[in-house]
Design a protein around this motif. Sequence first.
Motif, PDB file in Angstrom:
ATOM      1  N   ASP A 127       2.696  15.907 -12.047  1.00 21.25           N
ATOM      2  CA  ASP A 127       1.767  16.649 -12.798  1.00 21.25           C
ATOM      3  C   ASP A 127       1.678  18.310 -12.321  1.00 21.25           C
ATOM      4  O   ASP A 127       1.448  19.030 -13.254  1.00 21.25           O
ATOM      5  N   VAL A 181       2.316   1.824  -3.617  1.00 17.85           N
ATOM      6  CA  VAL A 181       1.283   2.538  -4.364  1.00 17.85           C
ATOM      7  C   VAL A 181       0.815   4.026  -4.223  1.00 17.85           C
ATOM      8  O   VAL A 181       0.949   4.825  -4.913  1.00 17.85           O
ATOM      9  N   LEU A 182       0.897   4.102  -2.872  1.00 15.64           N
ATOM     10  CA  LEU A 182       0.710   5.641  -2.447  1.00 15.64           C
ATOM     11  C   LEU A 182       1.992   6.437  -2.630  1.00 15.64           C
ATOM     12  O   LEU A 182       1.714   7.573  -3.201  1.00 15.64           O
ATOM     13  N   ARG A 183       3.051   5.802  -2.546  1.00 16.31           N
ATOM     14  CA  ARG A 183       4.214   6.663  -2.982  1.00 16.31           C
ATOM     15  C   ARG A 183       4.235   6.873  -4.524  1.00 16.31           C
ATOM     16  O   ARG A 183       4.702   8.083  -5.041  1.00 16.31           O
ATOM     17  N   GLN A 184       3.727   5.912  -5.325  1.00 18.55           N
ATOM     18  CA  GLN A 184       3.860   5.924  -6.835  1.00 18.55           C
ATOM     19  C   GLN A 184       2.621   7.121  -7.136  1.00 18.55           C
ATOM     20  O   GLN A 184       3.005   8.011  -8.098  1.00 18.55           O
ATOM     21  N   GLN A 185       1.581   7.265  -6.506  1.00 19.95           N
ATOM     22  CA  GLN A 185       0.471   8.059  -6.737  1.00 19.95           C
ATOM     23  C   GLN A 185       1.079   9.662  -6.716  1.00 19.95           C
ATOM     24  O   GLN A 185       0.793  10.341  -7.116  1.00 19.95           O
ATOM     25  N   LEU A 186       1.582   9.861  -5.191  1.00 18.67           N
ATOM     26  CA  LEU A 186       2.091  10.924  -4.688  1.00 18.67           C
ATOM     27  C   LEU A 186       3.163  11.583  -5.873  1.00 18.67           C
ATOM     28  O   LEU A 186       3.252  12.760  -6.088  1.00 18.67           O
ATOM     29  N   LYS A 226       3.618  10.744  -8.716  1.00 16.37           N
ATOM     30  CA  LYS A 226       2.565  11.222 -10.181  1.00 16.37           C
ATOM     31  C   LYS A 226       2.052  12.475  -9.862  1.00 16.37           C
ATOM     32  O   LYS A 226       2.312  13.465 -10.786  1.00 16.37           O
ATOM     33  N   MET A 227       1.519  12.701  -8.765  1.00 19.64           N
ATOM     34  CA  MET A 227       0.761  14.084  -8.641  1.00 19.64           C
ATOM     35  C   MET A 227       1.730  15.260  -8.532  1.00 19.64           C
ATOM     36  O   MET A 227       1.492  16.063  -9.086  1.00 19.64           O
ATOM     37  N   GLU A 272       0.671  -1.016  -0.009  1.00 19.59           N
ATOM     38  CA  GLU A 272       0.011  -0.056  -0.116  1.00 19.59           C
ATOM     39  C   GLU A 272       1.103   1.343  -0.027  1.00 19.59           C
ATOM     40  O   GLU A 272       0.647   2.274  -0.575  1.00 19.59           O
TER      41      GLU A 272
END
Length: 66
Positions: A53, A42-47, A49-50, A39
Amino acid sequence: MEERLETVEVKLAYVEKTVADLDEVVRDLGDRVDALREEMRVLRQQLSKMQDDEKRDLKAEVPPHY
């Protein structure tokens, strides 16, 4: 002597049960740790990417004084 041997056998059975129970707890906690690590990944990847962006959006904006 027989009574002492029986007492030791009962205590040993109790210790074996306790070890088995603790083994189950440790395995369960290991599974939870693995799930939390995934988890976090995944959260690190999402962060990341954010953040990427957000950096792109700021670079694309033209300052208002142009």
